[in-house]
Enzyme design. Structure first.
Site, short mmCIF file in Angstrom:
data_model
loop_
_atom_site.label_atom_id
_atom_site.label_comp_id
_atom_site.label_asym_id
_atom_site.label_seq_id
_atom_site.Cartn_x
_atom_site.Cartn_y
_atom_site.Cartn_z
N GLU A 66 0.81 -1.22 0.00
CA GLU A 66 0.00 0.00 0.00
C GLU A 66 0.84 1.27 0.00
OE1 GLU A 66 -0.81 -2.70 1.59
OE2 GLU A 66 -2.86 -3.13 0.97
N PHE A 89 -9.54 -2.78 1.10
CA PHE A 89 -10.45 -2.33 2.14
C PHE A 89 -9.86 -1.04 2.71
CE2 PHE A 89 -11.73 -6.69 1.85
CZ PHE A 89 -13.05 -6.73 2.25
N HIS A 133 -11.93 -5.06 8.78
CA HIS A 133 -12.61 -4.91 7.50
C HIS A 133 -13.87 -4.06 7.64
CE1 HIS A 133 -10.00 -8.32 6.54
NE2 HIS A 133 -10.22 -8.10 5.28
C1 LIG Z 1 -1.81 -4.89 4.02
C2 LIG Z 1 -2.88 -5.69 3.39
N1 LIG Z 1 -3.30 -5.39 2.16
C3 LIG Z 1 -4.28 -6.10 1.57
C4 LIG Z 1 -4.89 -7.13 2.22
C5 LIG Z 1 -6.02 -7.91 1.56
N2 LIG Z 1 -5.62 -9.29 1.32
C6 LIG Z 1 -5.97 -10.29 2.16
S1 LIG Z 1 -5.24 -11.74 1.75
C7 LIG Z 1 -4.50 -11.06 0.39
C8 LIG Z 1 -3.60 -11.88 -0.46
C9 LIG Z 1 -2.50 -12.44 0.36
O1 LIG Z 1 -1.59 -13.14 -0.41
P1 LIG Z 1 -0.44 -13.95 0.28
O2 LIG Z 1 0.33 -13.11 1.23
O3 LIG Z 1 0.35 -14.60 -0.81
O4 LIG Z 1 -1.18 -15.04 1.15
P2 LIG Z 1 -2.17 -16.17 0.62
O5 LIG Z 1 -3.55 -15.65 0.82
O6 LIG Z 1 -1.83 -16.44 -0.80
O7 LIG Z 1 -1.88 -17.33 1.49
C10 LIG Z 1 -4.82 -9.71 0.28
C11 LIG Z 1 -4.35 -8.82 -0.79
C12 LIG Z 1 -4.43 -7.41 3.52
N3 LIG Z 1 -4.97 -8.38 4.26
N4 LIG Z 1 -3.44 -6.68 4.07
#
Ligand SMILES: Cc1ncc(C[n+]2csc(CCOP(=O)(O)OP(=O)(O)O)c2C)c(N)n1
Ligand SMILES: Cc1ncc(C[n+]2csc(CCOP(=O)(O)OP(=O)(O)O)c2C)c(N)n1
Ligand SMILES: [Mg+2]
Ligand SMILES: [Mg+2]
Lengths: 330, 328, 330, 328
Positions: A66, A89, A133
């Site tokens: 971000e 979000f 959220h």
């Molecule tokens: C700082 C932040 N930005 C966006 C999100 C929204 N979000 C939740 S899970 C996710 C993807 C996460 O990918 P990864 O770290 O590879 O974990 P995975 O879900 O693939 O296990 C996102 C973008 C978040 N939780 N935190």
């Protein structure tokens, strides 16, 4: 322009998509960036189909960073682009806080470089999102000179304010309420229009008490107003629409007319935007006030997850009724 | 010996000297109590700032950090504007709103530095992103300290620059200290350039006190960026031979280290090279110093005579104006 | 304990050092971390000599990573340590914003894990620091449930509040005003004492108007009060000392007595803490109010650098005089 | 073939199955509309979570991420508590304050995850710092997704862990996607482990679907940490064979990739190994499944019968209480 040729009913969410689509067509410098907005179309599908239409560089999927992509948007904005960032979000805006408050907000003041940037932030509770959220992040940015903040409550305002935000030469935090996404619907004009930043709107004219609010609390206030009407209490509902800069004039005008004020927001109470409105009234409207200024807001806690907790947490129609009855007695 | 035409090398030397002399003069003003804020100089590190900025073209962009006086001057900020800036005068590029090297000017392709270290890096990538989206062949150069590379924004910026293959070159002024903190308390790697491996960004190490080497390496990386081949990370090894700011005696730095690096002074080095290359003799160098001295004196005169802003100007410029049709 | 055996005059800054020193001696779990606090003793020399005395692990120099080391402090706090983080300047707290608001503030509410953490933030203007070395960051955190915020105005309070903050089981933002560091001096008790979090103090008893303020505005208010006394206006000066939670009781009590209120802070006006105080008064003190609630604060701009600009920006004694005279006329 | 005693391997298998079955049951509850928030499972990635958590000792700490159901269970969170948590019941570890895997318990050495990805990493290093300061031989294990490694907090955490040589092990569940974003749009390196080079942290790659390999590698790294030799970074290669959450159909993932990885399922793999090692036959494995099924049914019954919190409990617990002497 890709304007629809006939009138049509759209949801609040569709109104946002339309605004983005039309602005991207109107102005080549407008581009979008954020997490999963490309092929996936965004967590809420606001940009579904956009990447096909405008290409991968104007609908740009970002790494999970971000601060990085808000910073990138700032840099692009200084080069004359008009970036629209999507926070997945609103809650995650805390990760970009530094870039927003130190870089984007102070730039023009310090050295005259405009940062025409929009940050779309899907915000608010009522959707069982829990502490991470459901955030209402407005108060943090409300206290940051150099930013603008808008928070539409209707599909019409959502579209018009987003267009105005994109065309504005300043960084604008665009708060789109998740609870309203599919609940608000209306027929929109087929011609291009904007809702000017900085202008509140009286969503219901009334004579007894002014209720000043915004976002998802607007429909709630209107519901309360209908109930109060039956009790003979005539509520005026002022929808701020823009939170920064506040439309002080309209706020004061309404309360000077009714001489009583309720300030309502979904965000937590202490240090919320409601405090500023109360303070403005208590200073500049003191002579007209016939009763205390009552604030209704969420209690000072994180947003809880479990339905009974969240229900307790969020302001309710009943809270408005109680406050209005109390004020009516003055 | 590097292959730089005489005229260019002499200009590089001129900017080195201009930077050194200007900062020494600003320090003197500071000691006289005329500068109310802090003074952080690039003393002994001028070659980095001058070298990379000189390798850019007019419509490129820099996003400098707090020891980049040379870059500002090369990009066309006049010494007069700079002194005015330090004195908080209305004639400075920020009209007194901000102090010291917190200044920018889009017309001269300079993003203003903010104190928060490494914040400039994501912003630099954003300008590069704009160039990429619009298909312009412009390049962004940015600079960060060894300490600044520890910030999350460094990581996020380098990562997206590489994923998006942006035309940006990251310079790192590794002066071995961040305020009082030596490199080994800042990172567990010996060379900052190793950070670039995490992003598959090609990295280079250069002698940051050798303006020719900085310049030539920068040129190459900038060309790479312009060709669409993506970012480069260039670690410039140097040493902060003064205190962190002019009010810091830097007792925490081992004396031998300081002595060692004083001999490697970038200006002395440039002079030696100019002579070896027969590009200039002592007399010619002296003429450059004279020219610089005059310029600086003029600059100080200009700045001192300039008016302070009126108090009420504090209220101006928080927001950019909008065309009428947007206002409603 | 390393308590001094005789009474002694100390500056506000020395009072902070003493509190840290005494608490580190009293409790082994207390440790310090931040940039350049070790051999160098910190940008303002608050911890000069500490590393020699307590070792490199209890007076820990960090990499340049505000989010990283605040996060580390949170983790250590959950393991029973009592970390005291030094921000080199309060301004850089924006870089750690996410860890503070999402991790530290919400932890106990969500799952009952206490985060006994202190973040020392040298803040405020009047020292020609410009837009990035003069911040008053309190309003952001004031709107973050789960945090506490203190902002002492005297050496006595500085010491007592820091000790209370370190012993508190919650994350506390400790705002130490740079302008007061060497300007405030007083003789402190030689025994251990704390100033309780959550308690304001009437720094000057008065009967005509209540002025509610904190930090570097307290001496300014007292100066104004002396001048007003000559005009026959008797100002009561309430020093909040703790900003979160507010001592609502004392604020209301004072205004109920005087029936008039001025709210003063150095921070910018819109959405500042003053708004909350006005709002509380306008709701819970309405019946006692004999005049508008006047807010005095910095204008809504970043903090400018050049002396004439900063002087214009900061609230002045004259502003208090004008407001008091205006209210006295009601 | 790895060298893991029978009893341990069987326990690992039990936890794999418990995790899978619990999450499948939670997904079923979600489809029945009983779970109001989102459901993000570790389907196909259970071996990572189970493997590293099982390698820890009782007084170690975990700082898990959002696909770490196995780790919670290994650390002693009961399936009943977990279902209660998902249903927002008062008997869940957060008493309804938070949802899904946002839970923690200091008594069982679990830091609660916050949504903001990678925020857990600096906090993990802080626990390790506490152990280092106090001279305790405890270790912290933390987990992050491939996407999460792009955040600045990842960088700051790994850097300080290495500079301070902290007893922390970083696991990365590289499931090749972050929501809809494939690895190549997330970083320009092919192996996440290359990120560790920026901090001089030793890195390893393991087959994340092989619980034995994860476990043994984790054991080694944890021992290293316990010996005071500092952090390790372990990239566990796997694949998110389900959608990002149970409401995501994941059409953006190539079908062949899914097919390929379904065959590599960690539970099937563990079963094959158990049989090859003659640690268990089909019948024995079936008994484990029966035991697990019973436990899960009990858990669901417990959770469904548990009361919801009262609305006014929303006001409780914002602040930790203080001993009387601090209150004044
Ligand atoms: C700082 C932040 N930005 C966006 C999100 C929204 N979000 C939740 S899970 C996710 C993807 C996460 O990918 P990864 O770290 O590879 O974990 P995975 O879900 O693939 O296990 C996102 C973008 C978040 N939780 N935190
Ligand atoms: C985010 C942030 N934290 C702290 C500071 C305070 N500060 C100013 S300069 C400095 C040291 C910078 O070191 P480095 O990046 O190596 O640059 P150098 O000054 O050595 O050239 C610090 C800690 C800051 N400006 N920004
Ligand atoms: Mg340095
Ligand atoms: Mg992933």
């Amino acid at each position: 322009m890709t304007l629809a040729t006939t009138q049509h009913e759209v949801t609040y969410l569709e109104a946002i998509s339309e605004a983005l689509d039309e602005e991207m067509t109107r102005d080549e410098q407008v581009f979008l960036l954020g997490e999963d907005i490309g092929p996936y179309g965004g967590a809420f599908r606001v940009t579904a189909g956009f990447q096909k239409k405008y290409g991968a560089w104007r609908v740009l999927d970002t790494p999970l960073s971000e601060s990085g992509f808000v910073g990138a948007a700032i840099g692009a904005a200084m080069m004359g682009m008009r970036p629209v960032v999507e926070m997945q979000f609103a809650d995650f805006i805390s990760c970009a806080f530094d870039q927003i408050t130190e870089m984007a907000a102070k730039n023009h003041y310090r050295w005259g470089a405009a940062v025409p940037l929009v940050i779309r932030a899907p915000y608010g509770g009522g959707v069982h999102g829990g502490p991470f959220h459901s955030a209402c992040p407005e108060a943090w940015f409300f206290h940051t000179p150099g930013l603008k903040i808008v928070a539409p409550s209707t599909a019409y305002d959502a579209k018009g304010l987003l267009k105005a935000s994109i065309r504005d030469n300043n960084p604008v935090i665009y708060l789109e309420h998740k609870f309203l996404y599919r609940r608000m619907k209306e027929v929109l004009p087929s011609e291009d229009y904007i809702v000017p930043i900085g202008k509140a709107e009286v969503k219901r004219v009334g004579s007894d008490i002014s209720l000043i609010t915004y976002g998802a609390m607007v429909p709630l206030a209107l519901e309360a107003a209908e109930l109060l009407e039956k009790e003979g209490i005539d509520l005026e509902v002022v929808d701020l629409r823009t939170l920064l800069p506040l439309d002080t004039e309209m706020i004061l005008e309404s309360v000077r007319k009714t001489s009583k004020a309720i300030v309502l927001h979904e965000d937590t109470k202490t240090g919320g935007i409601g405090a500023e409105i109360s303070a403005l009234l208590a200073e500049y409207c003191f002579g007209s006030l016939d009763g205390p200024i009552i604030r209704i807001a969420a209690p000072d806690t994180p947003v809880p997850y479990s339905p009974p907790l969240e229900e307790f947490f969020l302001p309710k129609v009943d809270d408005v009724l109680t406050a209005a009855r109390q004020l009516a007695a003055y | 010996m590097v292959d730089i035409p005489r005229s260019e090398f002499l200009q590089l030397y001129y900017y080195l000297l201009l930077t050194r002399t200007l900062e020494e003069r600003i320090t003197a003003l500071y000691r006289q109590g005329k500068i109310v804020g802090g003074v952080y100089t690039s003393y002994g590190m001028e070659a980095i700032s001058v070298g990379y900025a000189y390798a850019l073209q007019t419509d490129d962009i820099i996003a400098p950090f707090h020891r980049d006086m040379g870059a500002y001057l090369v990009r066309g900020i006049t010494p007069g504007e700079m002194v005015a800036q330090y004195l908080g005068k209305r004639t400075g590029p920020t009209k007194g709103k901000d102090g010291n090297v917190h200044l920018g000017d889009l017309k001269r392709g300079i993003f203003a530095f903010v104190s928060h270290l490494a914040d400039n890096l994501p912003v630099a990538t954003g300008a590069a992103l704009a160039f990429k989206i619009r298909g312009e062949s412009r390049v962004v150069a940015t600079n960060v300290g060894d300490g600044g590379t520890s910030r999350g924004d460094f990581h996020e910026a380098l990562n997206q620059a590489s994923v998006w293959k942006l035309p940006v070159v990251f310079f790192c002024c590794n002066n071995q200290y961040a305020y009082s903190t030596p490199l080994e308390n800042q990172m567990a790697i010996a060379d900052v350039v190793d950070r670039a491996k995490a992003y598959a960004i090609p990295g280079e190490i250069v002698d940051g006190n050798d303006v020719a080497q900085v310049y030539v390496t920068a040129q190459r990386a900038i060309q790479r960026a312009r060709n669409g081949e993506g970012p480069t990370f260039i670690e410039c090894k140097t040493m902060r031979v003064h205190g962190h700011s002019e009010h810091d005696s830097a007792k925490y730095v081992p004396r031998e280290l300081l002595e060692e690096w004083k001999e490697k002074d970038p200006i002395l080095k440039a002079e030696r090279m100019l002579k070896e290359l027969k590009y200039a003799d002592e007399g010619a160098l002296h003429l450059v110093q004279e020219r610089v001295d005059k310029e600086i004196q003029k600059a100080v005169d200009f700045a001192e005579k300039s008016p302070m802003p009126e108090g009420s100007e504090a209220l101006e410029g928080v927001y950019a104006e909008n065309p009428v049709e947007v206002q409603a």
